[in-house]
Design a protein around this motif. Structure first.
Motif, PDB file in Angstrom:
ATOM      1  N   PHE A 206      -7.924   5.152   1.642  1.00 32.33           N
ATOM      2  CA  PHE A 206      -7.351   4.197   0.692  1.00 32.33           C
ATOM      3  C   PHE A 206      -5.889   4.521   0.394  1.00 32.33           C
ATOM      4  CE2 PHE A 206      -6.335   2.704  -3.568  1.00 32.33           C
ATOM      5  CZ  PHE A 206      -6.738   1.388  -3.503  1.00 32.33           C
ATOM      6  N   GLU A 207      -5.569   5.792   0.247  1.00 33.41           N
ATOM      7  CA  GLU A 207      -4.196   6.182  -0.090  1.00 33.41           C
ATOM      8  C   GLU A 207      -3.229   5.792   1.024  1.00 33.41           C
ATOM      9  OE1 GLU A 207      -6.819   8.150  -0.163  1.00 33.41           O
ATOM     10  OE2 GLU A 207      -7.139   8.389  -2.331  1.00 33.41           O
ATOM     11  N   ASP A 208      -3.671   5.914   2.275  1.00 33.76           N
ATOM     12  CA  ASP A 208      -2.812   5.530   3.395  1.00 33.76           C
ATOM     13  C   ASP A 208      -2.585   4.021   3.421  1.00 33.76           C
ATOM     14  OD1 ASP A 208      -2.863   8.191   4.038  1.00 33.76           O
ATOM     15  OD2 ASP A 208      -4.117   7.972   5.824  1.00 33.76           O
ATOM     16  N   LEU A 209      -3.645   3.274   3.160  1.00 34.86           N
ATOM     17  CA  LEU A 209      -3.530   1.815   3.113  1.00 34.86           C
ATOM     18  C   LEU A 209      -2.581   1.390   2.002  1.00 34.86           C
ATOM     19  CD1 LEU A 209      -4.525  -1.048   3.959  1.00 34.86           C
ATOM     20  CD2 LEU A 209      -6.327  -0.770   2.233  1.00 34.86           C
ATOM     21  N   GLU A 210      -2.751   1.978   0.837  1.00 32.14           N
ATOM     22  CA  GLU A 210      -1.892   1.636  -0.299  1.00 32.14           C
ATOM     23  C   GLU A 210      -0.428   1.931   0.017  1.00 32.14           C
ATOM     24  OE1 GLU A 210      -2.043   2.284  -5.107  1.00 32.14           O
ATOM     25  OE2 GLU A 210      -2.550   3.987  -3.828  1.00 32.14           O
ATOM     26  N   GLU A 211      -0.167   3.039   0.683  1.00 31.06           N
ATOM     27  CA  GLU A 211       1.209   3.389   1.028  1.00 31.06           C
ATOM     28  C   GLU A 211       1.811   2.365   1.994  1.00 31.06           C
ATOM     29  OE1 GLU A 211       3.751   7.267   2.546  1.00 31.06           O
ATOM     30  OE2 GLU A 211       1.654   7.058   3.167  1.00 31.06           O
ATOM     31  N   LEU A 212       1.040   1.926   2.999  1.00 29.31           N
ATOM     32  CA  LEU A 212       1.527   0.924   3.947  1.00 29.31           C
ATOM     33  C   LEU A 212       1.918  -0.365   3.235  1.00 29.31           C
ATOM     34  CD1 LEU A 212      -0.942   1.221   6.976  1.00 29.31           C
ATOM     35  CD2 LEU A 212       1.461   1.905   6.918  1.00 29.31           C
TER      36      LEU A 212
END
Length: 307
Positions: free
Chosen positions: A116-122
């Motif tokens: 989730f954190e990677d998706l949010e950053e993108l």
């Protein structure tokens, strides 16, 4: 087609006339936005899919995955497709779209399958602009499963469009009933105004998708796979039913080209052949509705129209 003479301001001028439809030719020749493209990592079929069986699709024209993007770009150029929303798994889609933001918007497919954190950053960095195509059903997760709530909450918070996969054919862990658009209603009620667009315009759930789109004005639909997987008569009947239900201002063109760039040509041709669509309705479906849904600014729209 044949010539018919019309009287305009006292002058006789020729117009194109279709004997089959009985209407003046209304072929749209403006810019097109394709709301449903894919970046793929492998060529996973030797022949194109088709329905209903028994039928046999033509051979896959792309032989290697390296050919997919250039052949897709060629098809876009042939048809005046000035922008596309490309969906794919993180590495595949970023390899397609990074540095080409004028031509592509980036969608993250099956977003629940990455941290989730990677998706949010993108999304926060603008490296991705669309949540989806959400194909979570293939992983056994219904679209209304609470496990997806953080994704919808994030899209709502950031005002990010969500592309939801719907299908009435059933495949793998995705039985037909999980494609019912009504399963989205609790999500749409919880996150008012969230921008969602439905793949295949919810086929075959005509009344259900109509109900959802009547209730929630922020829900749009793309006409994608039905334009090339099904007989033309089936696709056009469904489009006509949606138009007659008053949804012409919220239908958008999509090809869902997957590993078959040539279906962009076919999908465009299907809609161009629809005698029941006026030129204004074709302009809405091919461009105007998507420009509104994606909130393109006046400069972007002017640039597209000037190409």
């Amino acid at each position: 087609m044949k010539l018919r003479w019309s009287l305009i301001l006292g002058l006789a001028v020729p117009t194109m006339f279709s004997e089959a439809s009985g209407q003046e030719d209304s072929r749209y020749d403006g810019p097109i936005i394709d709301m449903h493209l894919h970046a793929e990592s492998e060529i996973w079929a030797e022949q194109r899919l088709c329905f209903p069986k028994p039928c046999e699709g033509g051979p896959t024209s792309v032989r290697t995955v390296d050919e997919l993007k250039p052949m897709t770009l060629e098809a876009m150029q042939r048809n005046g497709v000035v922008m596309g929303v490309v969906s794919g798994f993180r590495d595949d889609v970023l390899a397609w779209t990074e540095g080409d933001g004028e031509r592509f918007q980036t969608g993250i497919q099956a977003p629940s399958q990455m941290p989730f954190e990677d998706l949010e950053e993108l999304l926060l960095l603008g490296r991705a602009q669309v949540l989806g195509e959400m194909t979570e059903q293939y992983y056994g997760i219904p679209i209304d499963d609470p496990v997806l709530d953080p994704l919808f909450a994030l899209a709502h918070k950031l005002d990010i469009p969500v592309h939801v996969h719907l299908a009435g054919l059933g495949a793998g862990n995705f039985p037909s009933h999980l494609g019912d658009p009504l399963r989205l209603v609790p999500v749409l009620r919880k996150y008012p105004g969230i921008r969602v667009y439905l793949e295949n315009a919810g086929w075959p759930f005509l009344e259900e998708v109509t109900s959802v789109m009547y209730q929630f004005p922020s829900v749009y639909a793309d006409l994608s796979t039905i334009l090339h997987l099904f007989p033309r008569s089936v696709a056009l009947k469904y489009v006509r039913d949606l138009i007659e239900n008053g949804l012409g201002k919220r239908l958008m063109f999509g090809s869902d080209q997957m590993i078959w760039p040539e279906v962009i040509d076919e999908a465009v041709d299907v809609l161009q052949s629809a005698a029941f669509l006026s030129l204004e309705q074709k302009a809405d479906i091919f461009y105007n509705n998507a420009a509104r849904f994606l909130r393109l600014d006046e400069e972007e729209i002017a640039g597209h129209r000037g190409r």
